[in-house]
Scaffold this motif. Sequence first.
Motif, PDB file in Angstrom:
ATOM      1  N   ARG A 445      24.104 121.667 -18.730  1.00 10.88           N
ATOM      2  CA  ARG A 445      24.839 120.990 -19.801  1.00 10.88           C
ATOM      3  C   ARG A 445      25.575 121.972 -20.713  1.00 10.88           C
ATOM      4  NH1 ARG A 445      20.710 118.944 -21.806  1.00 10.88           N
ATOM      5  NH2 ARG A 445      20.547 119.941 -23.852  1.00 10.88           N
ATOM      6  N   LEU A 446      24.928 123.106 -21.002  1.00 12.28           N
ATOM      7  CA  LEU A 446      25.443 123.989 -22.048  1.00 12.28           C
ATOM      8  C   LEU A 446      26.021 125.295 -21.516  1.00 12.28           C
ATOM      9  CD1 LEU A 446      25.644 123.926 -25.134  1.00 12.28           C
ATOM     10  CD2 LEU A 446      23.439 125.092 -25.246  1.00 12.28           C
ATOM     11  N   HIS A 447      25.465 125.799 -20.419  1.00 15.73           N
ATOM     12  CA  HIS A 447      25.869 127.126 -19.938  1.00 15.73           C
ATOM     13  C   HIS A 447      26.894 127.082 -18.808  1.00 15.73           C
ATOM     14  CE1 HIS A 447      22.778 129.868 -21.885  1.00 15.73           C
ATOM     15  NE2 HIS A 447      22.425 128.675 -22.290  1.00 15.73           N
ATOM     16  N   LEU A 448      27.058 125.927 -18.157  1.00 13.96           N
ATOM     17  CA  LEU A 448      27.992 125.810 -17.034  1.00 13.96           C
ATOM     18  C   LEU A 448      29.267 125.100 -17.479  1.00 13.96           C
ATOM     19  CD1 LEU A 448      26.045 124.688 -13.814  1.00 13.96           C
ATOM     20  CD2 LEU A 448      27.287 126.806 -14.163  1.00 13.96           C
ATOM     21  N   ASP A 449      30.428 125.668 -17.115  1.00 12.38           N
ATOM     22  CA  ASP A 449      31.667 124.953 -17.406  1.00 12.38           C
ATOM     23  C   ASP A 449      32.117 124.152 -16.175  1.00 12.38           C
ATOM     24  OD1 ASP A 449      32.921 126.667 -15.613  1.00 12.38           O
ATOM     25  OD2 ASP A 449      33.987 127.819 -17.141  1.00 12.38           O
ATOM     26  N   GLU A 450      33.323 123.603 -16.231  1.00 12.51           N
ATOM     27  CA  GLU A 450      33.784 122.711 -15.158  1.00 12.51           C
ATOM     28  C   GLU A 450      33.953 123.448 -13.824  1.00 12.51           C
ATOM     29  OE1 GLU A 450      35.151 123.101 -18.079  1.00 12.51           O
ATOM     30  OE2 GLU A 450      34.977 121.173 -19.109  1.00 12.51           O
ATOM     31  N   GLN A 451      34.157 124.759 -13.879  1.00 10.01           N
ATOM     32  CA  GLN A 451      34.282 125.552 -12.656  1.00 10.01           C
ATOM     33  C   GLN A 451      32.953 126.186 -12.242  1.00 10.01           C
ATOM     34  OE1 GLN A 451      36.788 126.207 -15.264  1.00 10.01           O
ATOM     35  NE2 GLN A 451      37.857 124.523 -14.249  1.00 10.01           N
ATOM     36  N   ALA A 452      31.869 125.739 -12.853  1.00  8.91           N
ATOM     37  CA  ALA A 452      30.524 126.269 -12.593  1.00  8.91           C
ATOM     38  C   ALA A 452      30.431 127.761 -12.939  1.00  8.91           C
ATOM     39  CB  ALA A 452      30.091 126.018 -11.146  1.00  8.91           C
ATOM     40  N   ARG A 453      31.194 128.183 -13.938  1.00  4.73           N
ATOM     41  CA  ARG A 453      31.052 129.542 -14.458  1.00  4.73           C
ATOM     42  C   ARG A 453      29.982 129.520 -15.544  1.00  4.73           C
ATOM     43  NH1 ARG A 453      36.160 133.174 -14.178  1.00  4.73           N
ATOM     44  NH2 ARG A 453      37.247 132.305 -12.386  1.00  4.73           N
ATOM     45  N   TRP A 492      19.988 119.922  -7.349  1.00  9.95           N
ATOM     46  CA  TRP A 492      19.699 121.312  -7.732  1.00  9.95           C
ATOM     47  C   TRP A 492      20.184 122.273  -6.652  1.00  9.95           C
ATOM     48  CZ3 TRP A 492      19.121 121.554 -12.568  1.00  9.95           C
ATOM     49  CH2 TRP A 492      18.435 120.549 -13.275  1.00  9.95           C
ATOM     50  N   LEU A 493      20.116 121.863  -5.401  1.00  9.94           N
ATOM     51  CA  LEU A 493      20.662 122.684  -4.321  1.00  9.94           C
ATOM     52  C   LEU A 493      22.181 122.787  -4.453  1.00  9.94           C
ATOM     53  CD1 LEU A 493      20.207 124.255  -1.668  1.00  9.94           C
ATOM     54  CD2 LEU A 493      20.456 122.067  -0.458  1.00  9.94           C
ATOM     55  N   GLU A 494      22.815 121.684  -4.841  1.00  8.53           N
ATOM     56  CA  GLU A 494      24.270 121.708  -5.038  1.00  8.53           C
ATOM     57  C   GLU A 494      24.660 122.684  -6.137  1.00  8.53           C
ATOM     58  OE1 GLU A 494      26.471 118.020  -5.352  1.00  8.53           O
ATOM     59  OE2 GLU A 494      24.791 116.956  -4.406  1.00  8.53           O
ATOM     60  N   PHE A 495      23.948 122.626  -7.270  1.00  8.62           N
ATOM     61  CA  PHE A 495      24.265 123.531  -8.371  1.00  8.62           C
ATOM     62  C   PHE A 495      24.029 124.989  -7.964  1.00  8.62           C
ATOM     63  CE2 PHE A 495      23.634 119.844 -11.399  1.00  8.62           C
ATOM     64  CZ  PHE A 495      24.945 119.839 -11.836  1.00  8.62           C
ATOM     65  N   ALA A 496      22.958 125.243  -7.218  1.00  9.49           N
ATOM     66  CA  ALA A 496      22.715 126.603  -6.730  1.00  9.49           C
ATOM     67  C   ALA A 496      23.881 127.063  -5.862  1.00  9.49           C
ATOM     68  CB  ALA A 496      21.405 126.659  -5.938  1.00  9.49           C
ATOM     69  N   GLY A 497      24.395 126.169  -5.042  1.00 13.76           N
ATOM     70  CA  GLY A 497      25.531 126.504  -4.190  1.00 13.76           C
ATOM     71  C   GLY A 497      26.779 126.856  -4.984  1.00 13.76           C
ATOM     72  N   PHE A 498      27.041 126.090  -6.055  1.00 12.09           N
ATOM     73  CA  PHE A 498      28.198 126.402  -6.907  1.00 12.09           C
ATOM     74  C   PHE A 498      28.089 127.826  -7.460  1.00 12.09           C
ATOM     75  CE2 PHE A 498      28.301 121.634  -8.171  1.00 12.09           C
ATOM     76  CZ  PHE A 498      28.971 121.321  -7.000  1.00 12.09           C
TER      77      PHE A 498
END
Length: 677
Positions: A445-453, A492-498
Amino acid sequence: MPNRLAHETSPYLLQHADNPVDWWPWSGGAFEEARRRGVPVHLSVGYSSCHWCHVLAKESFEDEVTAAYMNEHFVNIKVDREERPDVDAVYMEAVQAATGHGGWPMTVFLTPEAEPFYFGTYFPPAPRQGMPSFRQVLQGVRQAWEERRDEVTEVAGKIVRDLAGREISYGDDQAPGEQELAQALLALTREYDPQRGGFGGAPKFPPSMALEFLLRHHARTGAEGALQMARDTCERMARGGIYDQLGGGFARYSVDRDWIVPHFEKMLYDNALLCRVYAHLWRATGSELARRVALETADFMVRELRTAEGGFASALDADSDDGTGKHVEGAYYVWTPGQLREALGEQDAELAARYFGVTEEGTFEHGQSVLQLPQQDGLFDAEKVASVRERLLAKRAERPAPGRDDKVVAAWNGLAIAALAETGAYFDRPDLVEAAVAAGDLLVRLHLDEQARLTRTSKDGHAGANAGVLEDYADVAEGFLALASVTGEGVWLEFAGFLLDHVLVRFTDAESGALFDTAADAERLIRRPQDPTDNAAPSGWTAAANALLGYAAHTGSEPHRTAAWKALGVVKALGPRVPRFIGWGLAAAEAALDGPREVAIVGPSLDHEGTRALHRTALLGTAPGAVVAVGSLGSEEFPLLADRPLVGGEPTAYVCRNFTCDAPTTEVDRLRAVLSD
């Protein structure tokens, strides 16, 4: 009047906001000001729970005369090393190259082009034991700058060129094999302290990453010596003063070889890593001590480090008020026999003194003792000991508590998420898994932006301004992979992949597979930092190798697997020579050599008793780096679940590795055997 640090989010910088020093945060504006005035830059790097950082601040930065001299002749920049590990790494490398040692506080003098020319750590207010005073250092640097500026800038340029030429030996682009891992084990054995556990002499640091390697090596090879070193070290630490015998959790390190007197600061990363090690030791041995310490450490993190937003704070200070208004190291944790009597009464105080090793002479300073669990003959009444511990903890809570660094560091929260998710799953503590999920939610919510940076830090629900570095992407991915295995939620696997896609694109050298600590599009420093060796926490390099390997096992992604194997080439080069400083890489190499194994659990539903039993068995398997996917029939949550039917309508487990699968099984015992083979 507050200086420029008053609006920063770092608790460490805010501690200096009222100094008479006209501090700048790290910024282009600070160097522009130095160029405009024609003065050098004084760079001071530390962190909020650093004892000697506080001492230097009190002695020099709060002194009006010293501050006036600093303001007149320098542009002064204050950096929190935990917020800007890239800045810290670049200049620490220069300090170590020039002086042969390093540490914090770090003091570096730079040209207005950010090139370093004079180095040090702590300087006292008056000359002491061969050290010049801080004022003398300032005067010497000023004189050199004004009278020999050409020489100074020439030296600075040479230092930068020398740093640029320091190349890492990558080995090759393959993970270590049996031979290198056996050599690493032998090298660790040579440095092992058989009397006290751990490696090397004083000061002694918890070797959490080397312990993870030893546990994985034993799981893969059955080497009893590896398990013995891990078990004995864990027991010695848990019985020592480095472990908080009342509240749980570990201090940063022990100043002695016997683990008795700690440096009292408590760091999130230490406790996350050690919580996981003790949970894995219990998984391997069933040790009751390992179970207790894993749970107490997890509870400590949730109780004392969890923030209102659901993340985990960075650290607790070593120093606290001793009751007289004076800040003293360890004041919150140490006891005298008299204090025991006051808290417990005569009879129970005598028992507590024997049980916790409290003596009249003391094991610390001024007749005070750090609580420990010394080996001794005789039995103690467990109920009585529990009562004593509870009353002492309540009495301690009346003391002024150590300060807390409330900033949330992405990487360290990733480590905490992995530890809490696994510990909660092993010991049937859903509250710990929920705490891990809440921290994961905060990072998304707070540390990831729209590009998953990723943003490196946040505080009080506000994201900081600094970009995430490699360890942030890798450790958060590691935490998310653990959440995926424990919760059965594929998101959570998807976010890890990003996150790991960023590692492949922005942090990896396309030709060699070498990894950099900062992204290709990050702020340019005098050198792009690149360090594969583990320090207090896993290096970004080795953490990325481990996470890439796990993600590849989950998804079958060849680019991620190839990147992991290439990254592990440096472990092949360094593991046999310096295993203590690349333990996480060696642990990742154990997983690579084992497969790692891919476990898919399919059931009629996640709540089905048989599904839960197979899932738990899979999580408790000791195969190094094994990944677990669980879901109901037809679920698309995980790639590993595709085309996995039930056998005879029963919940079924599938285990594969190295492109080969065992026969599916519906039996818990059979799955357990396959995962311990």
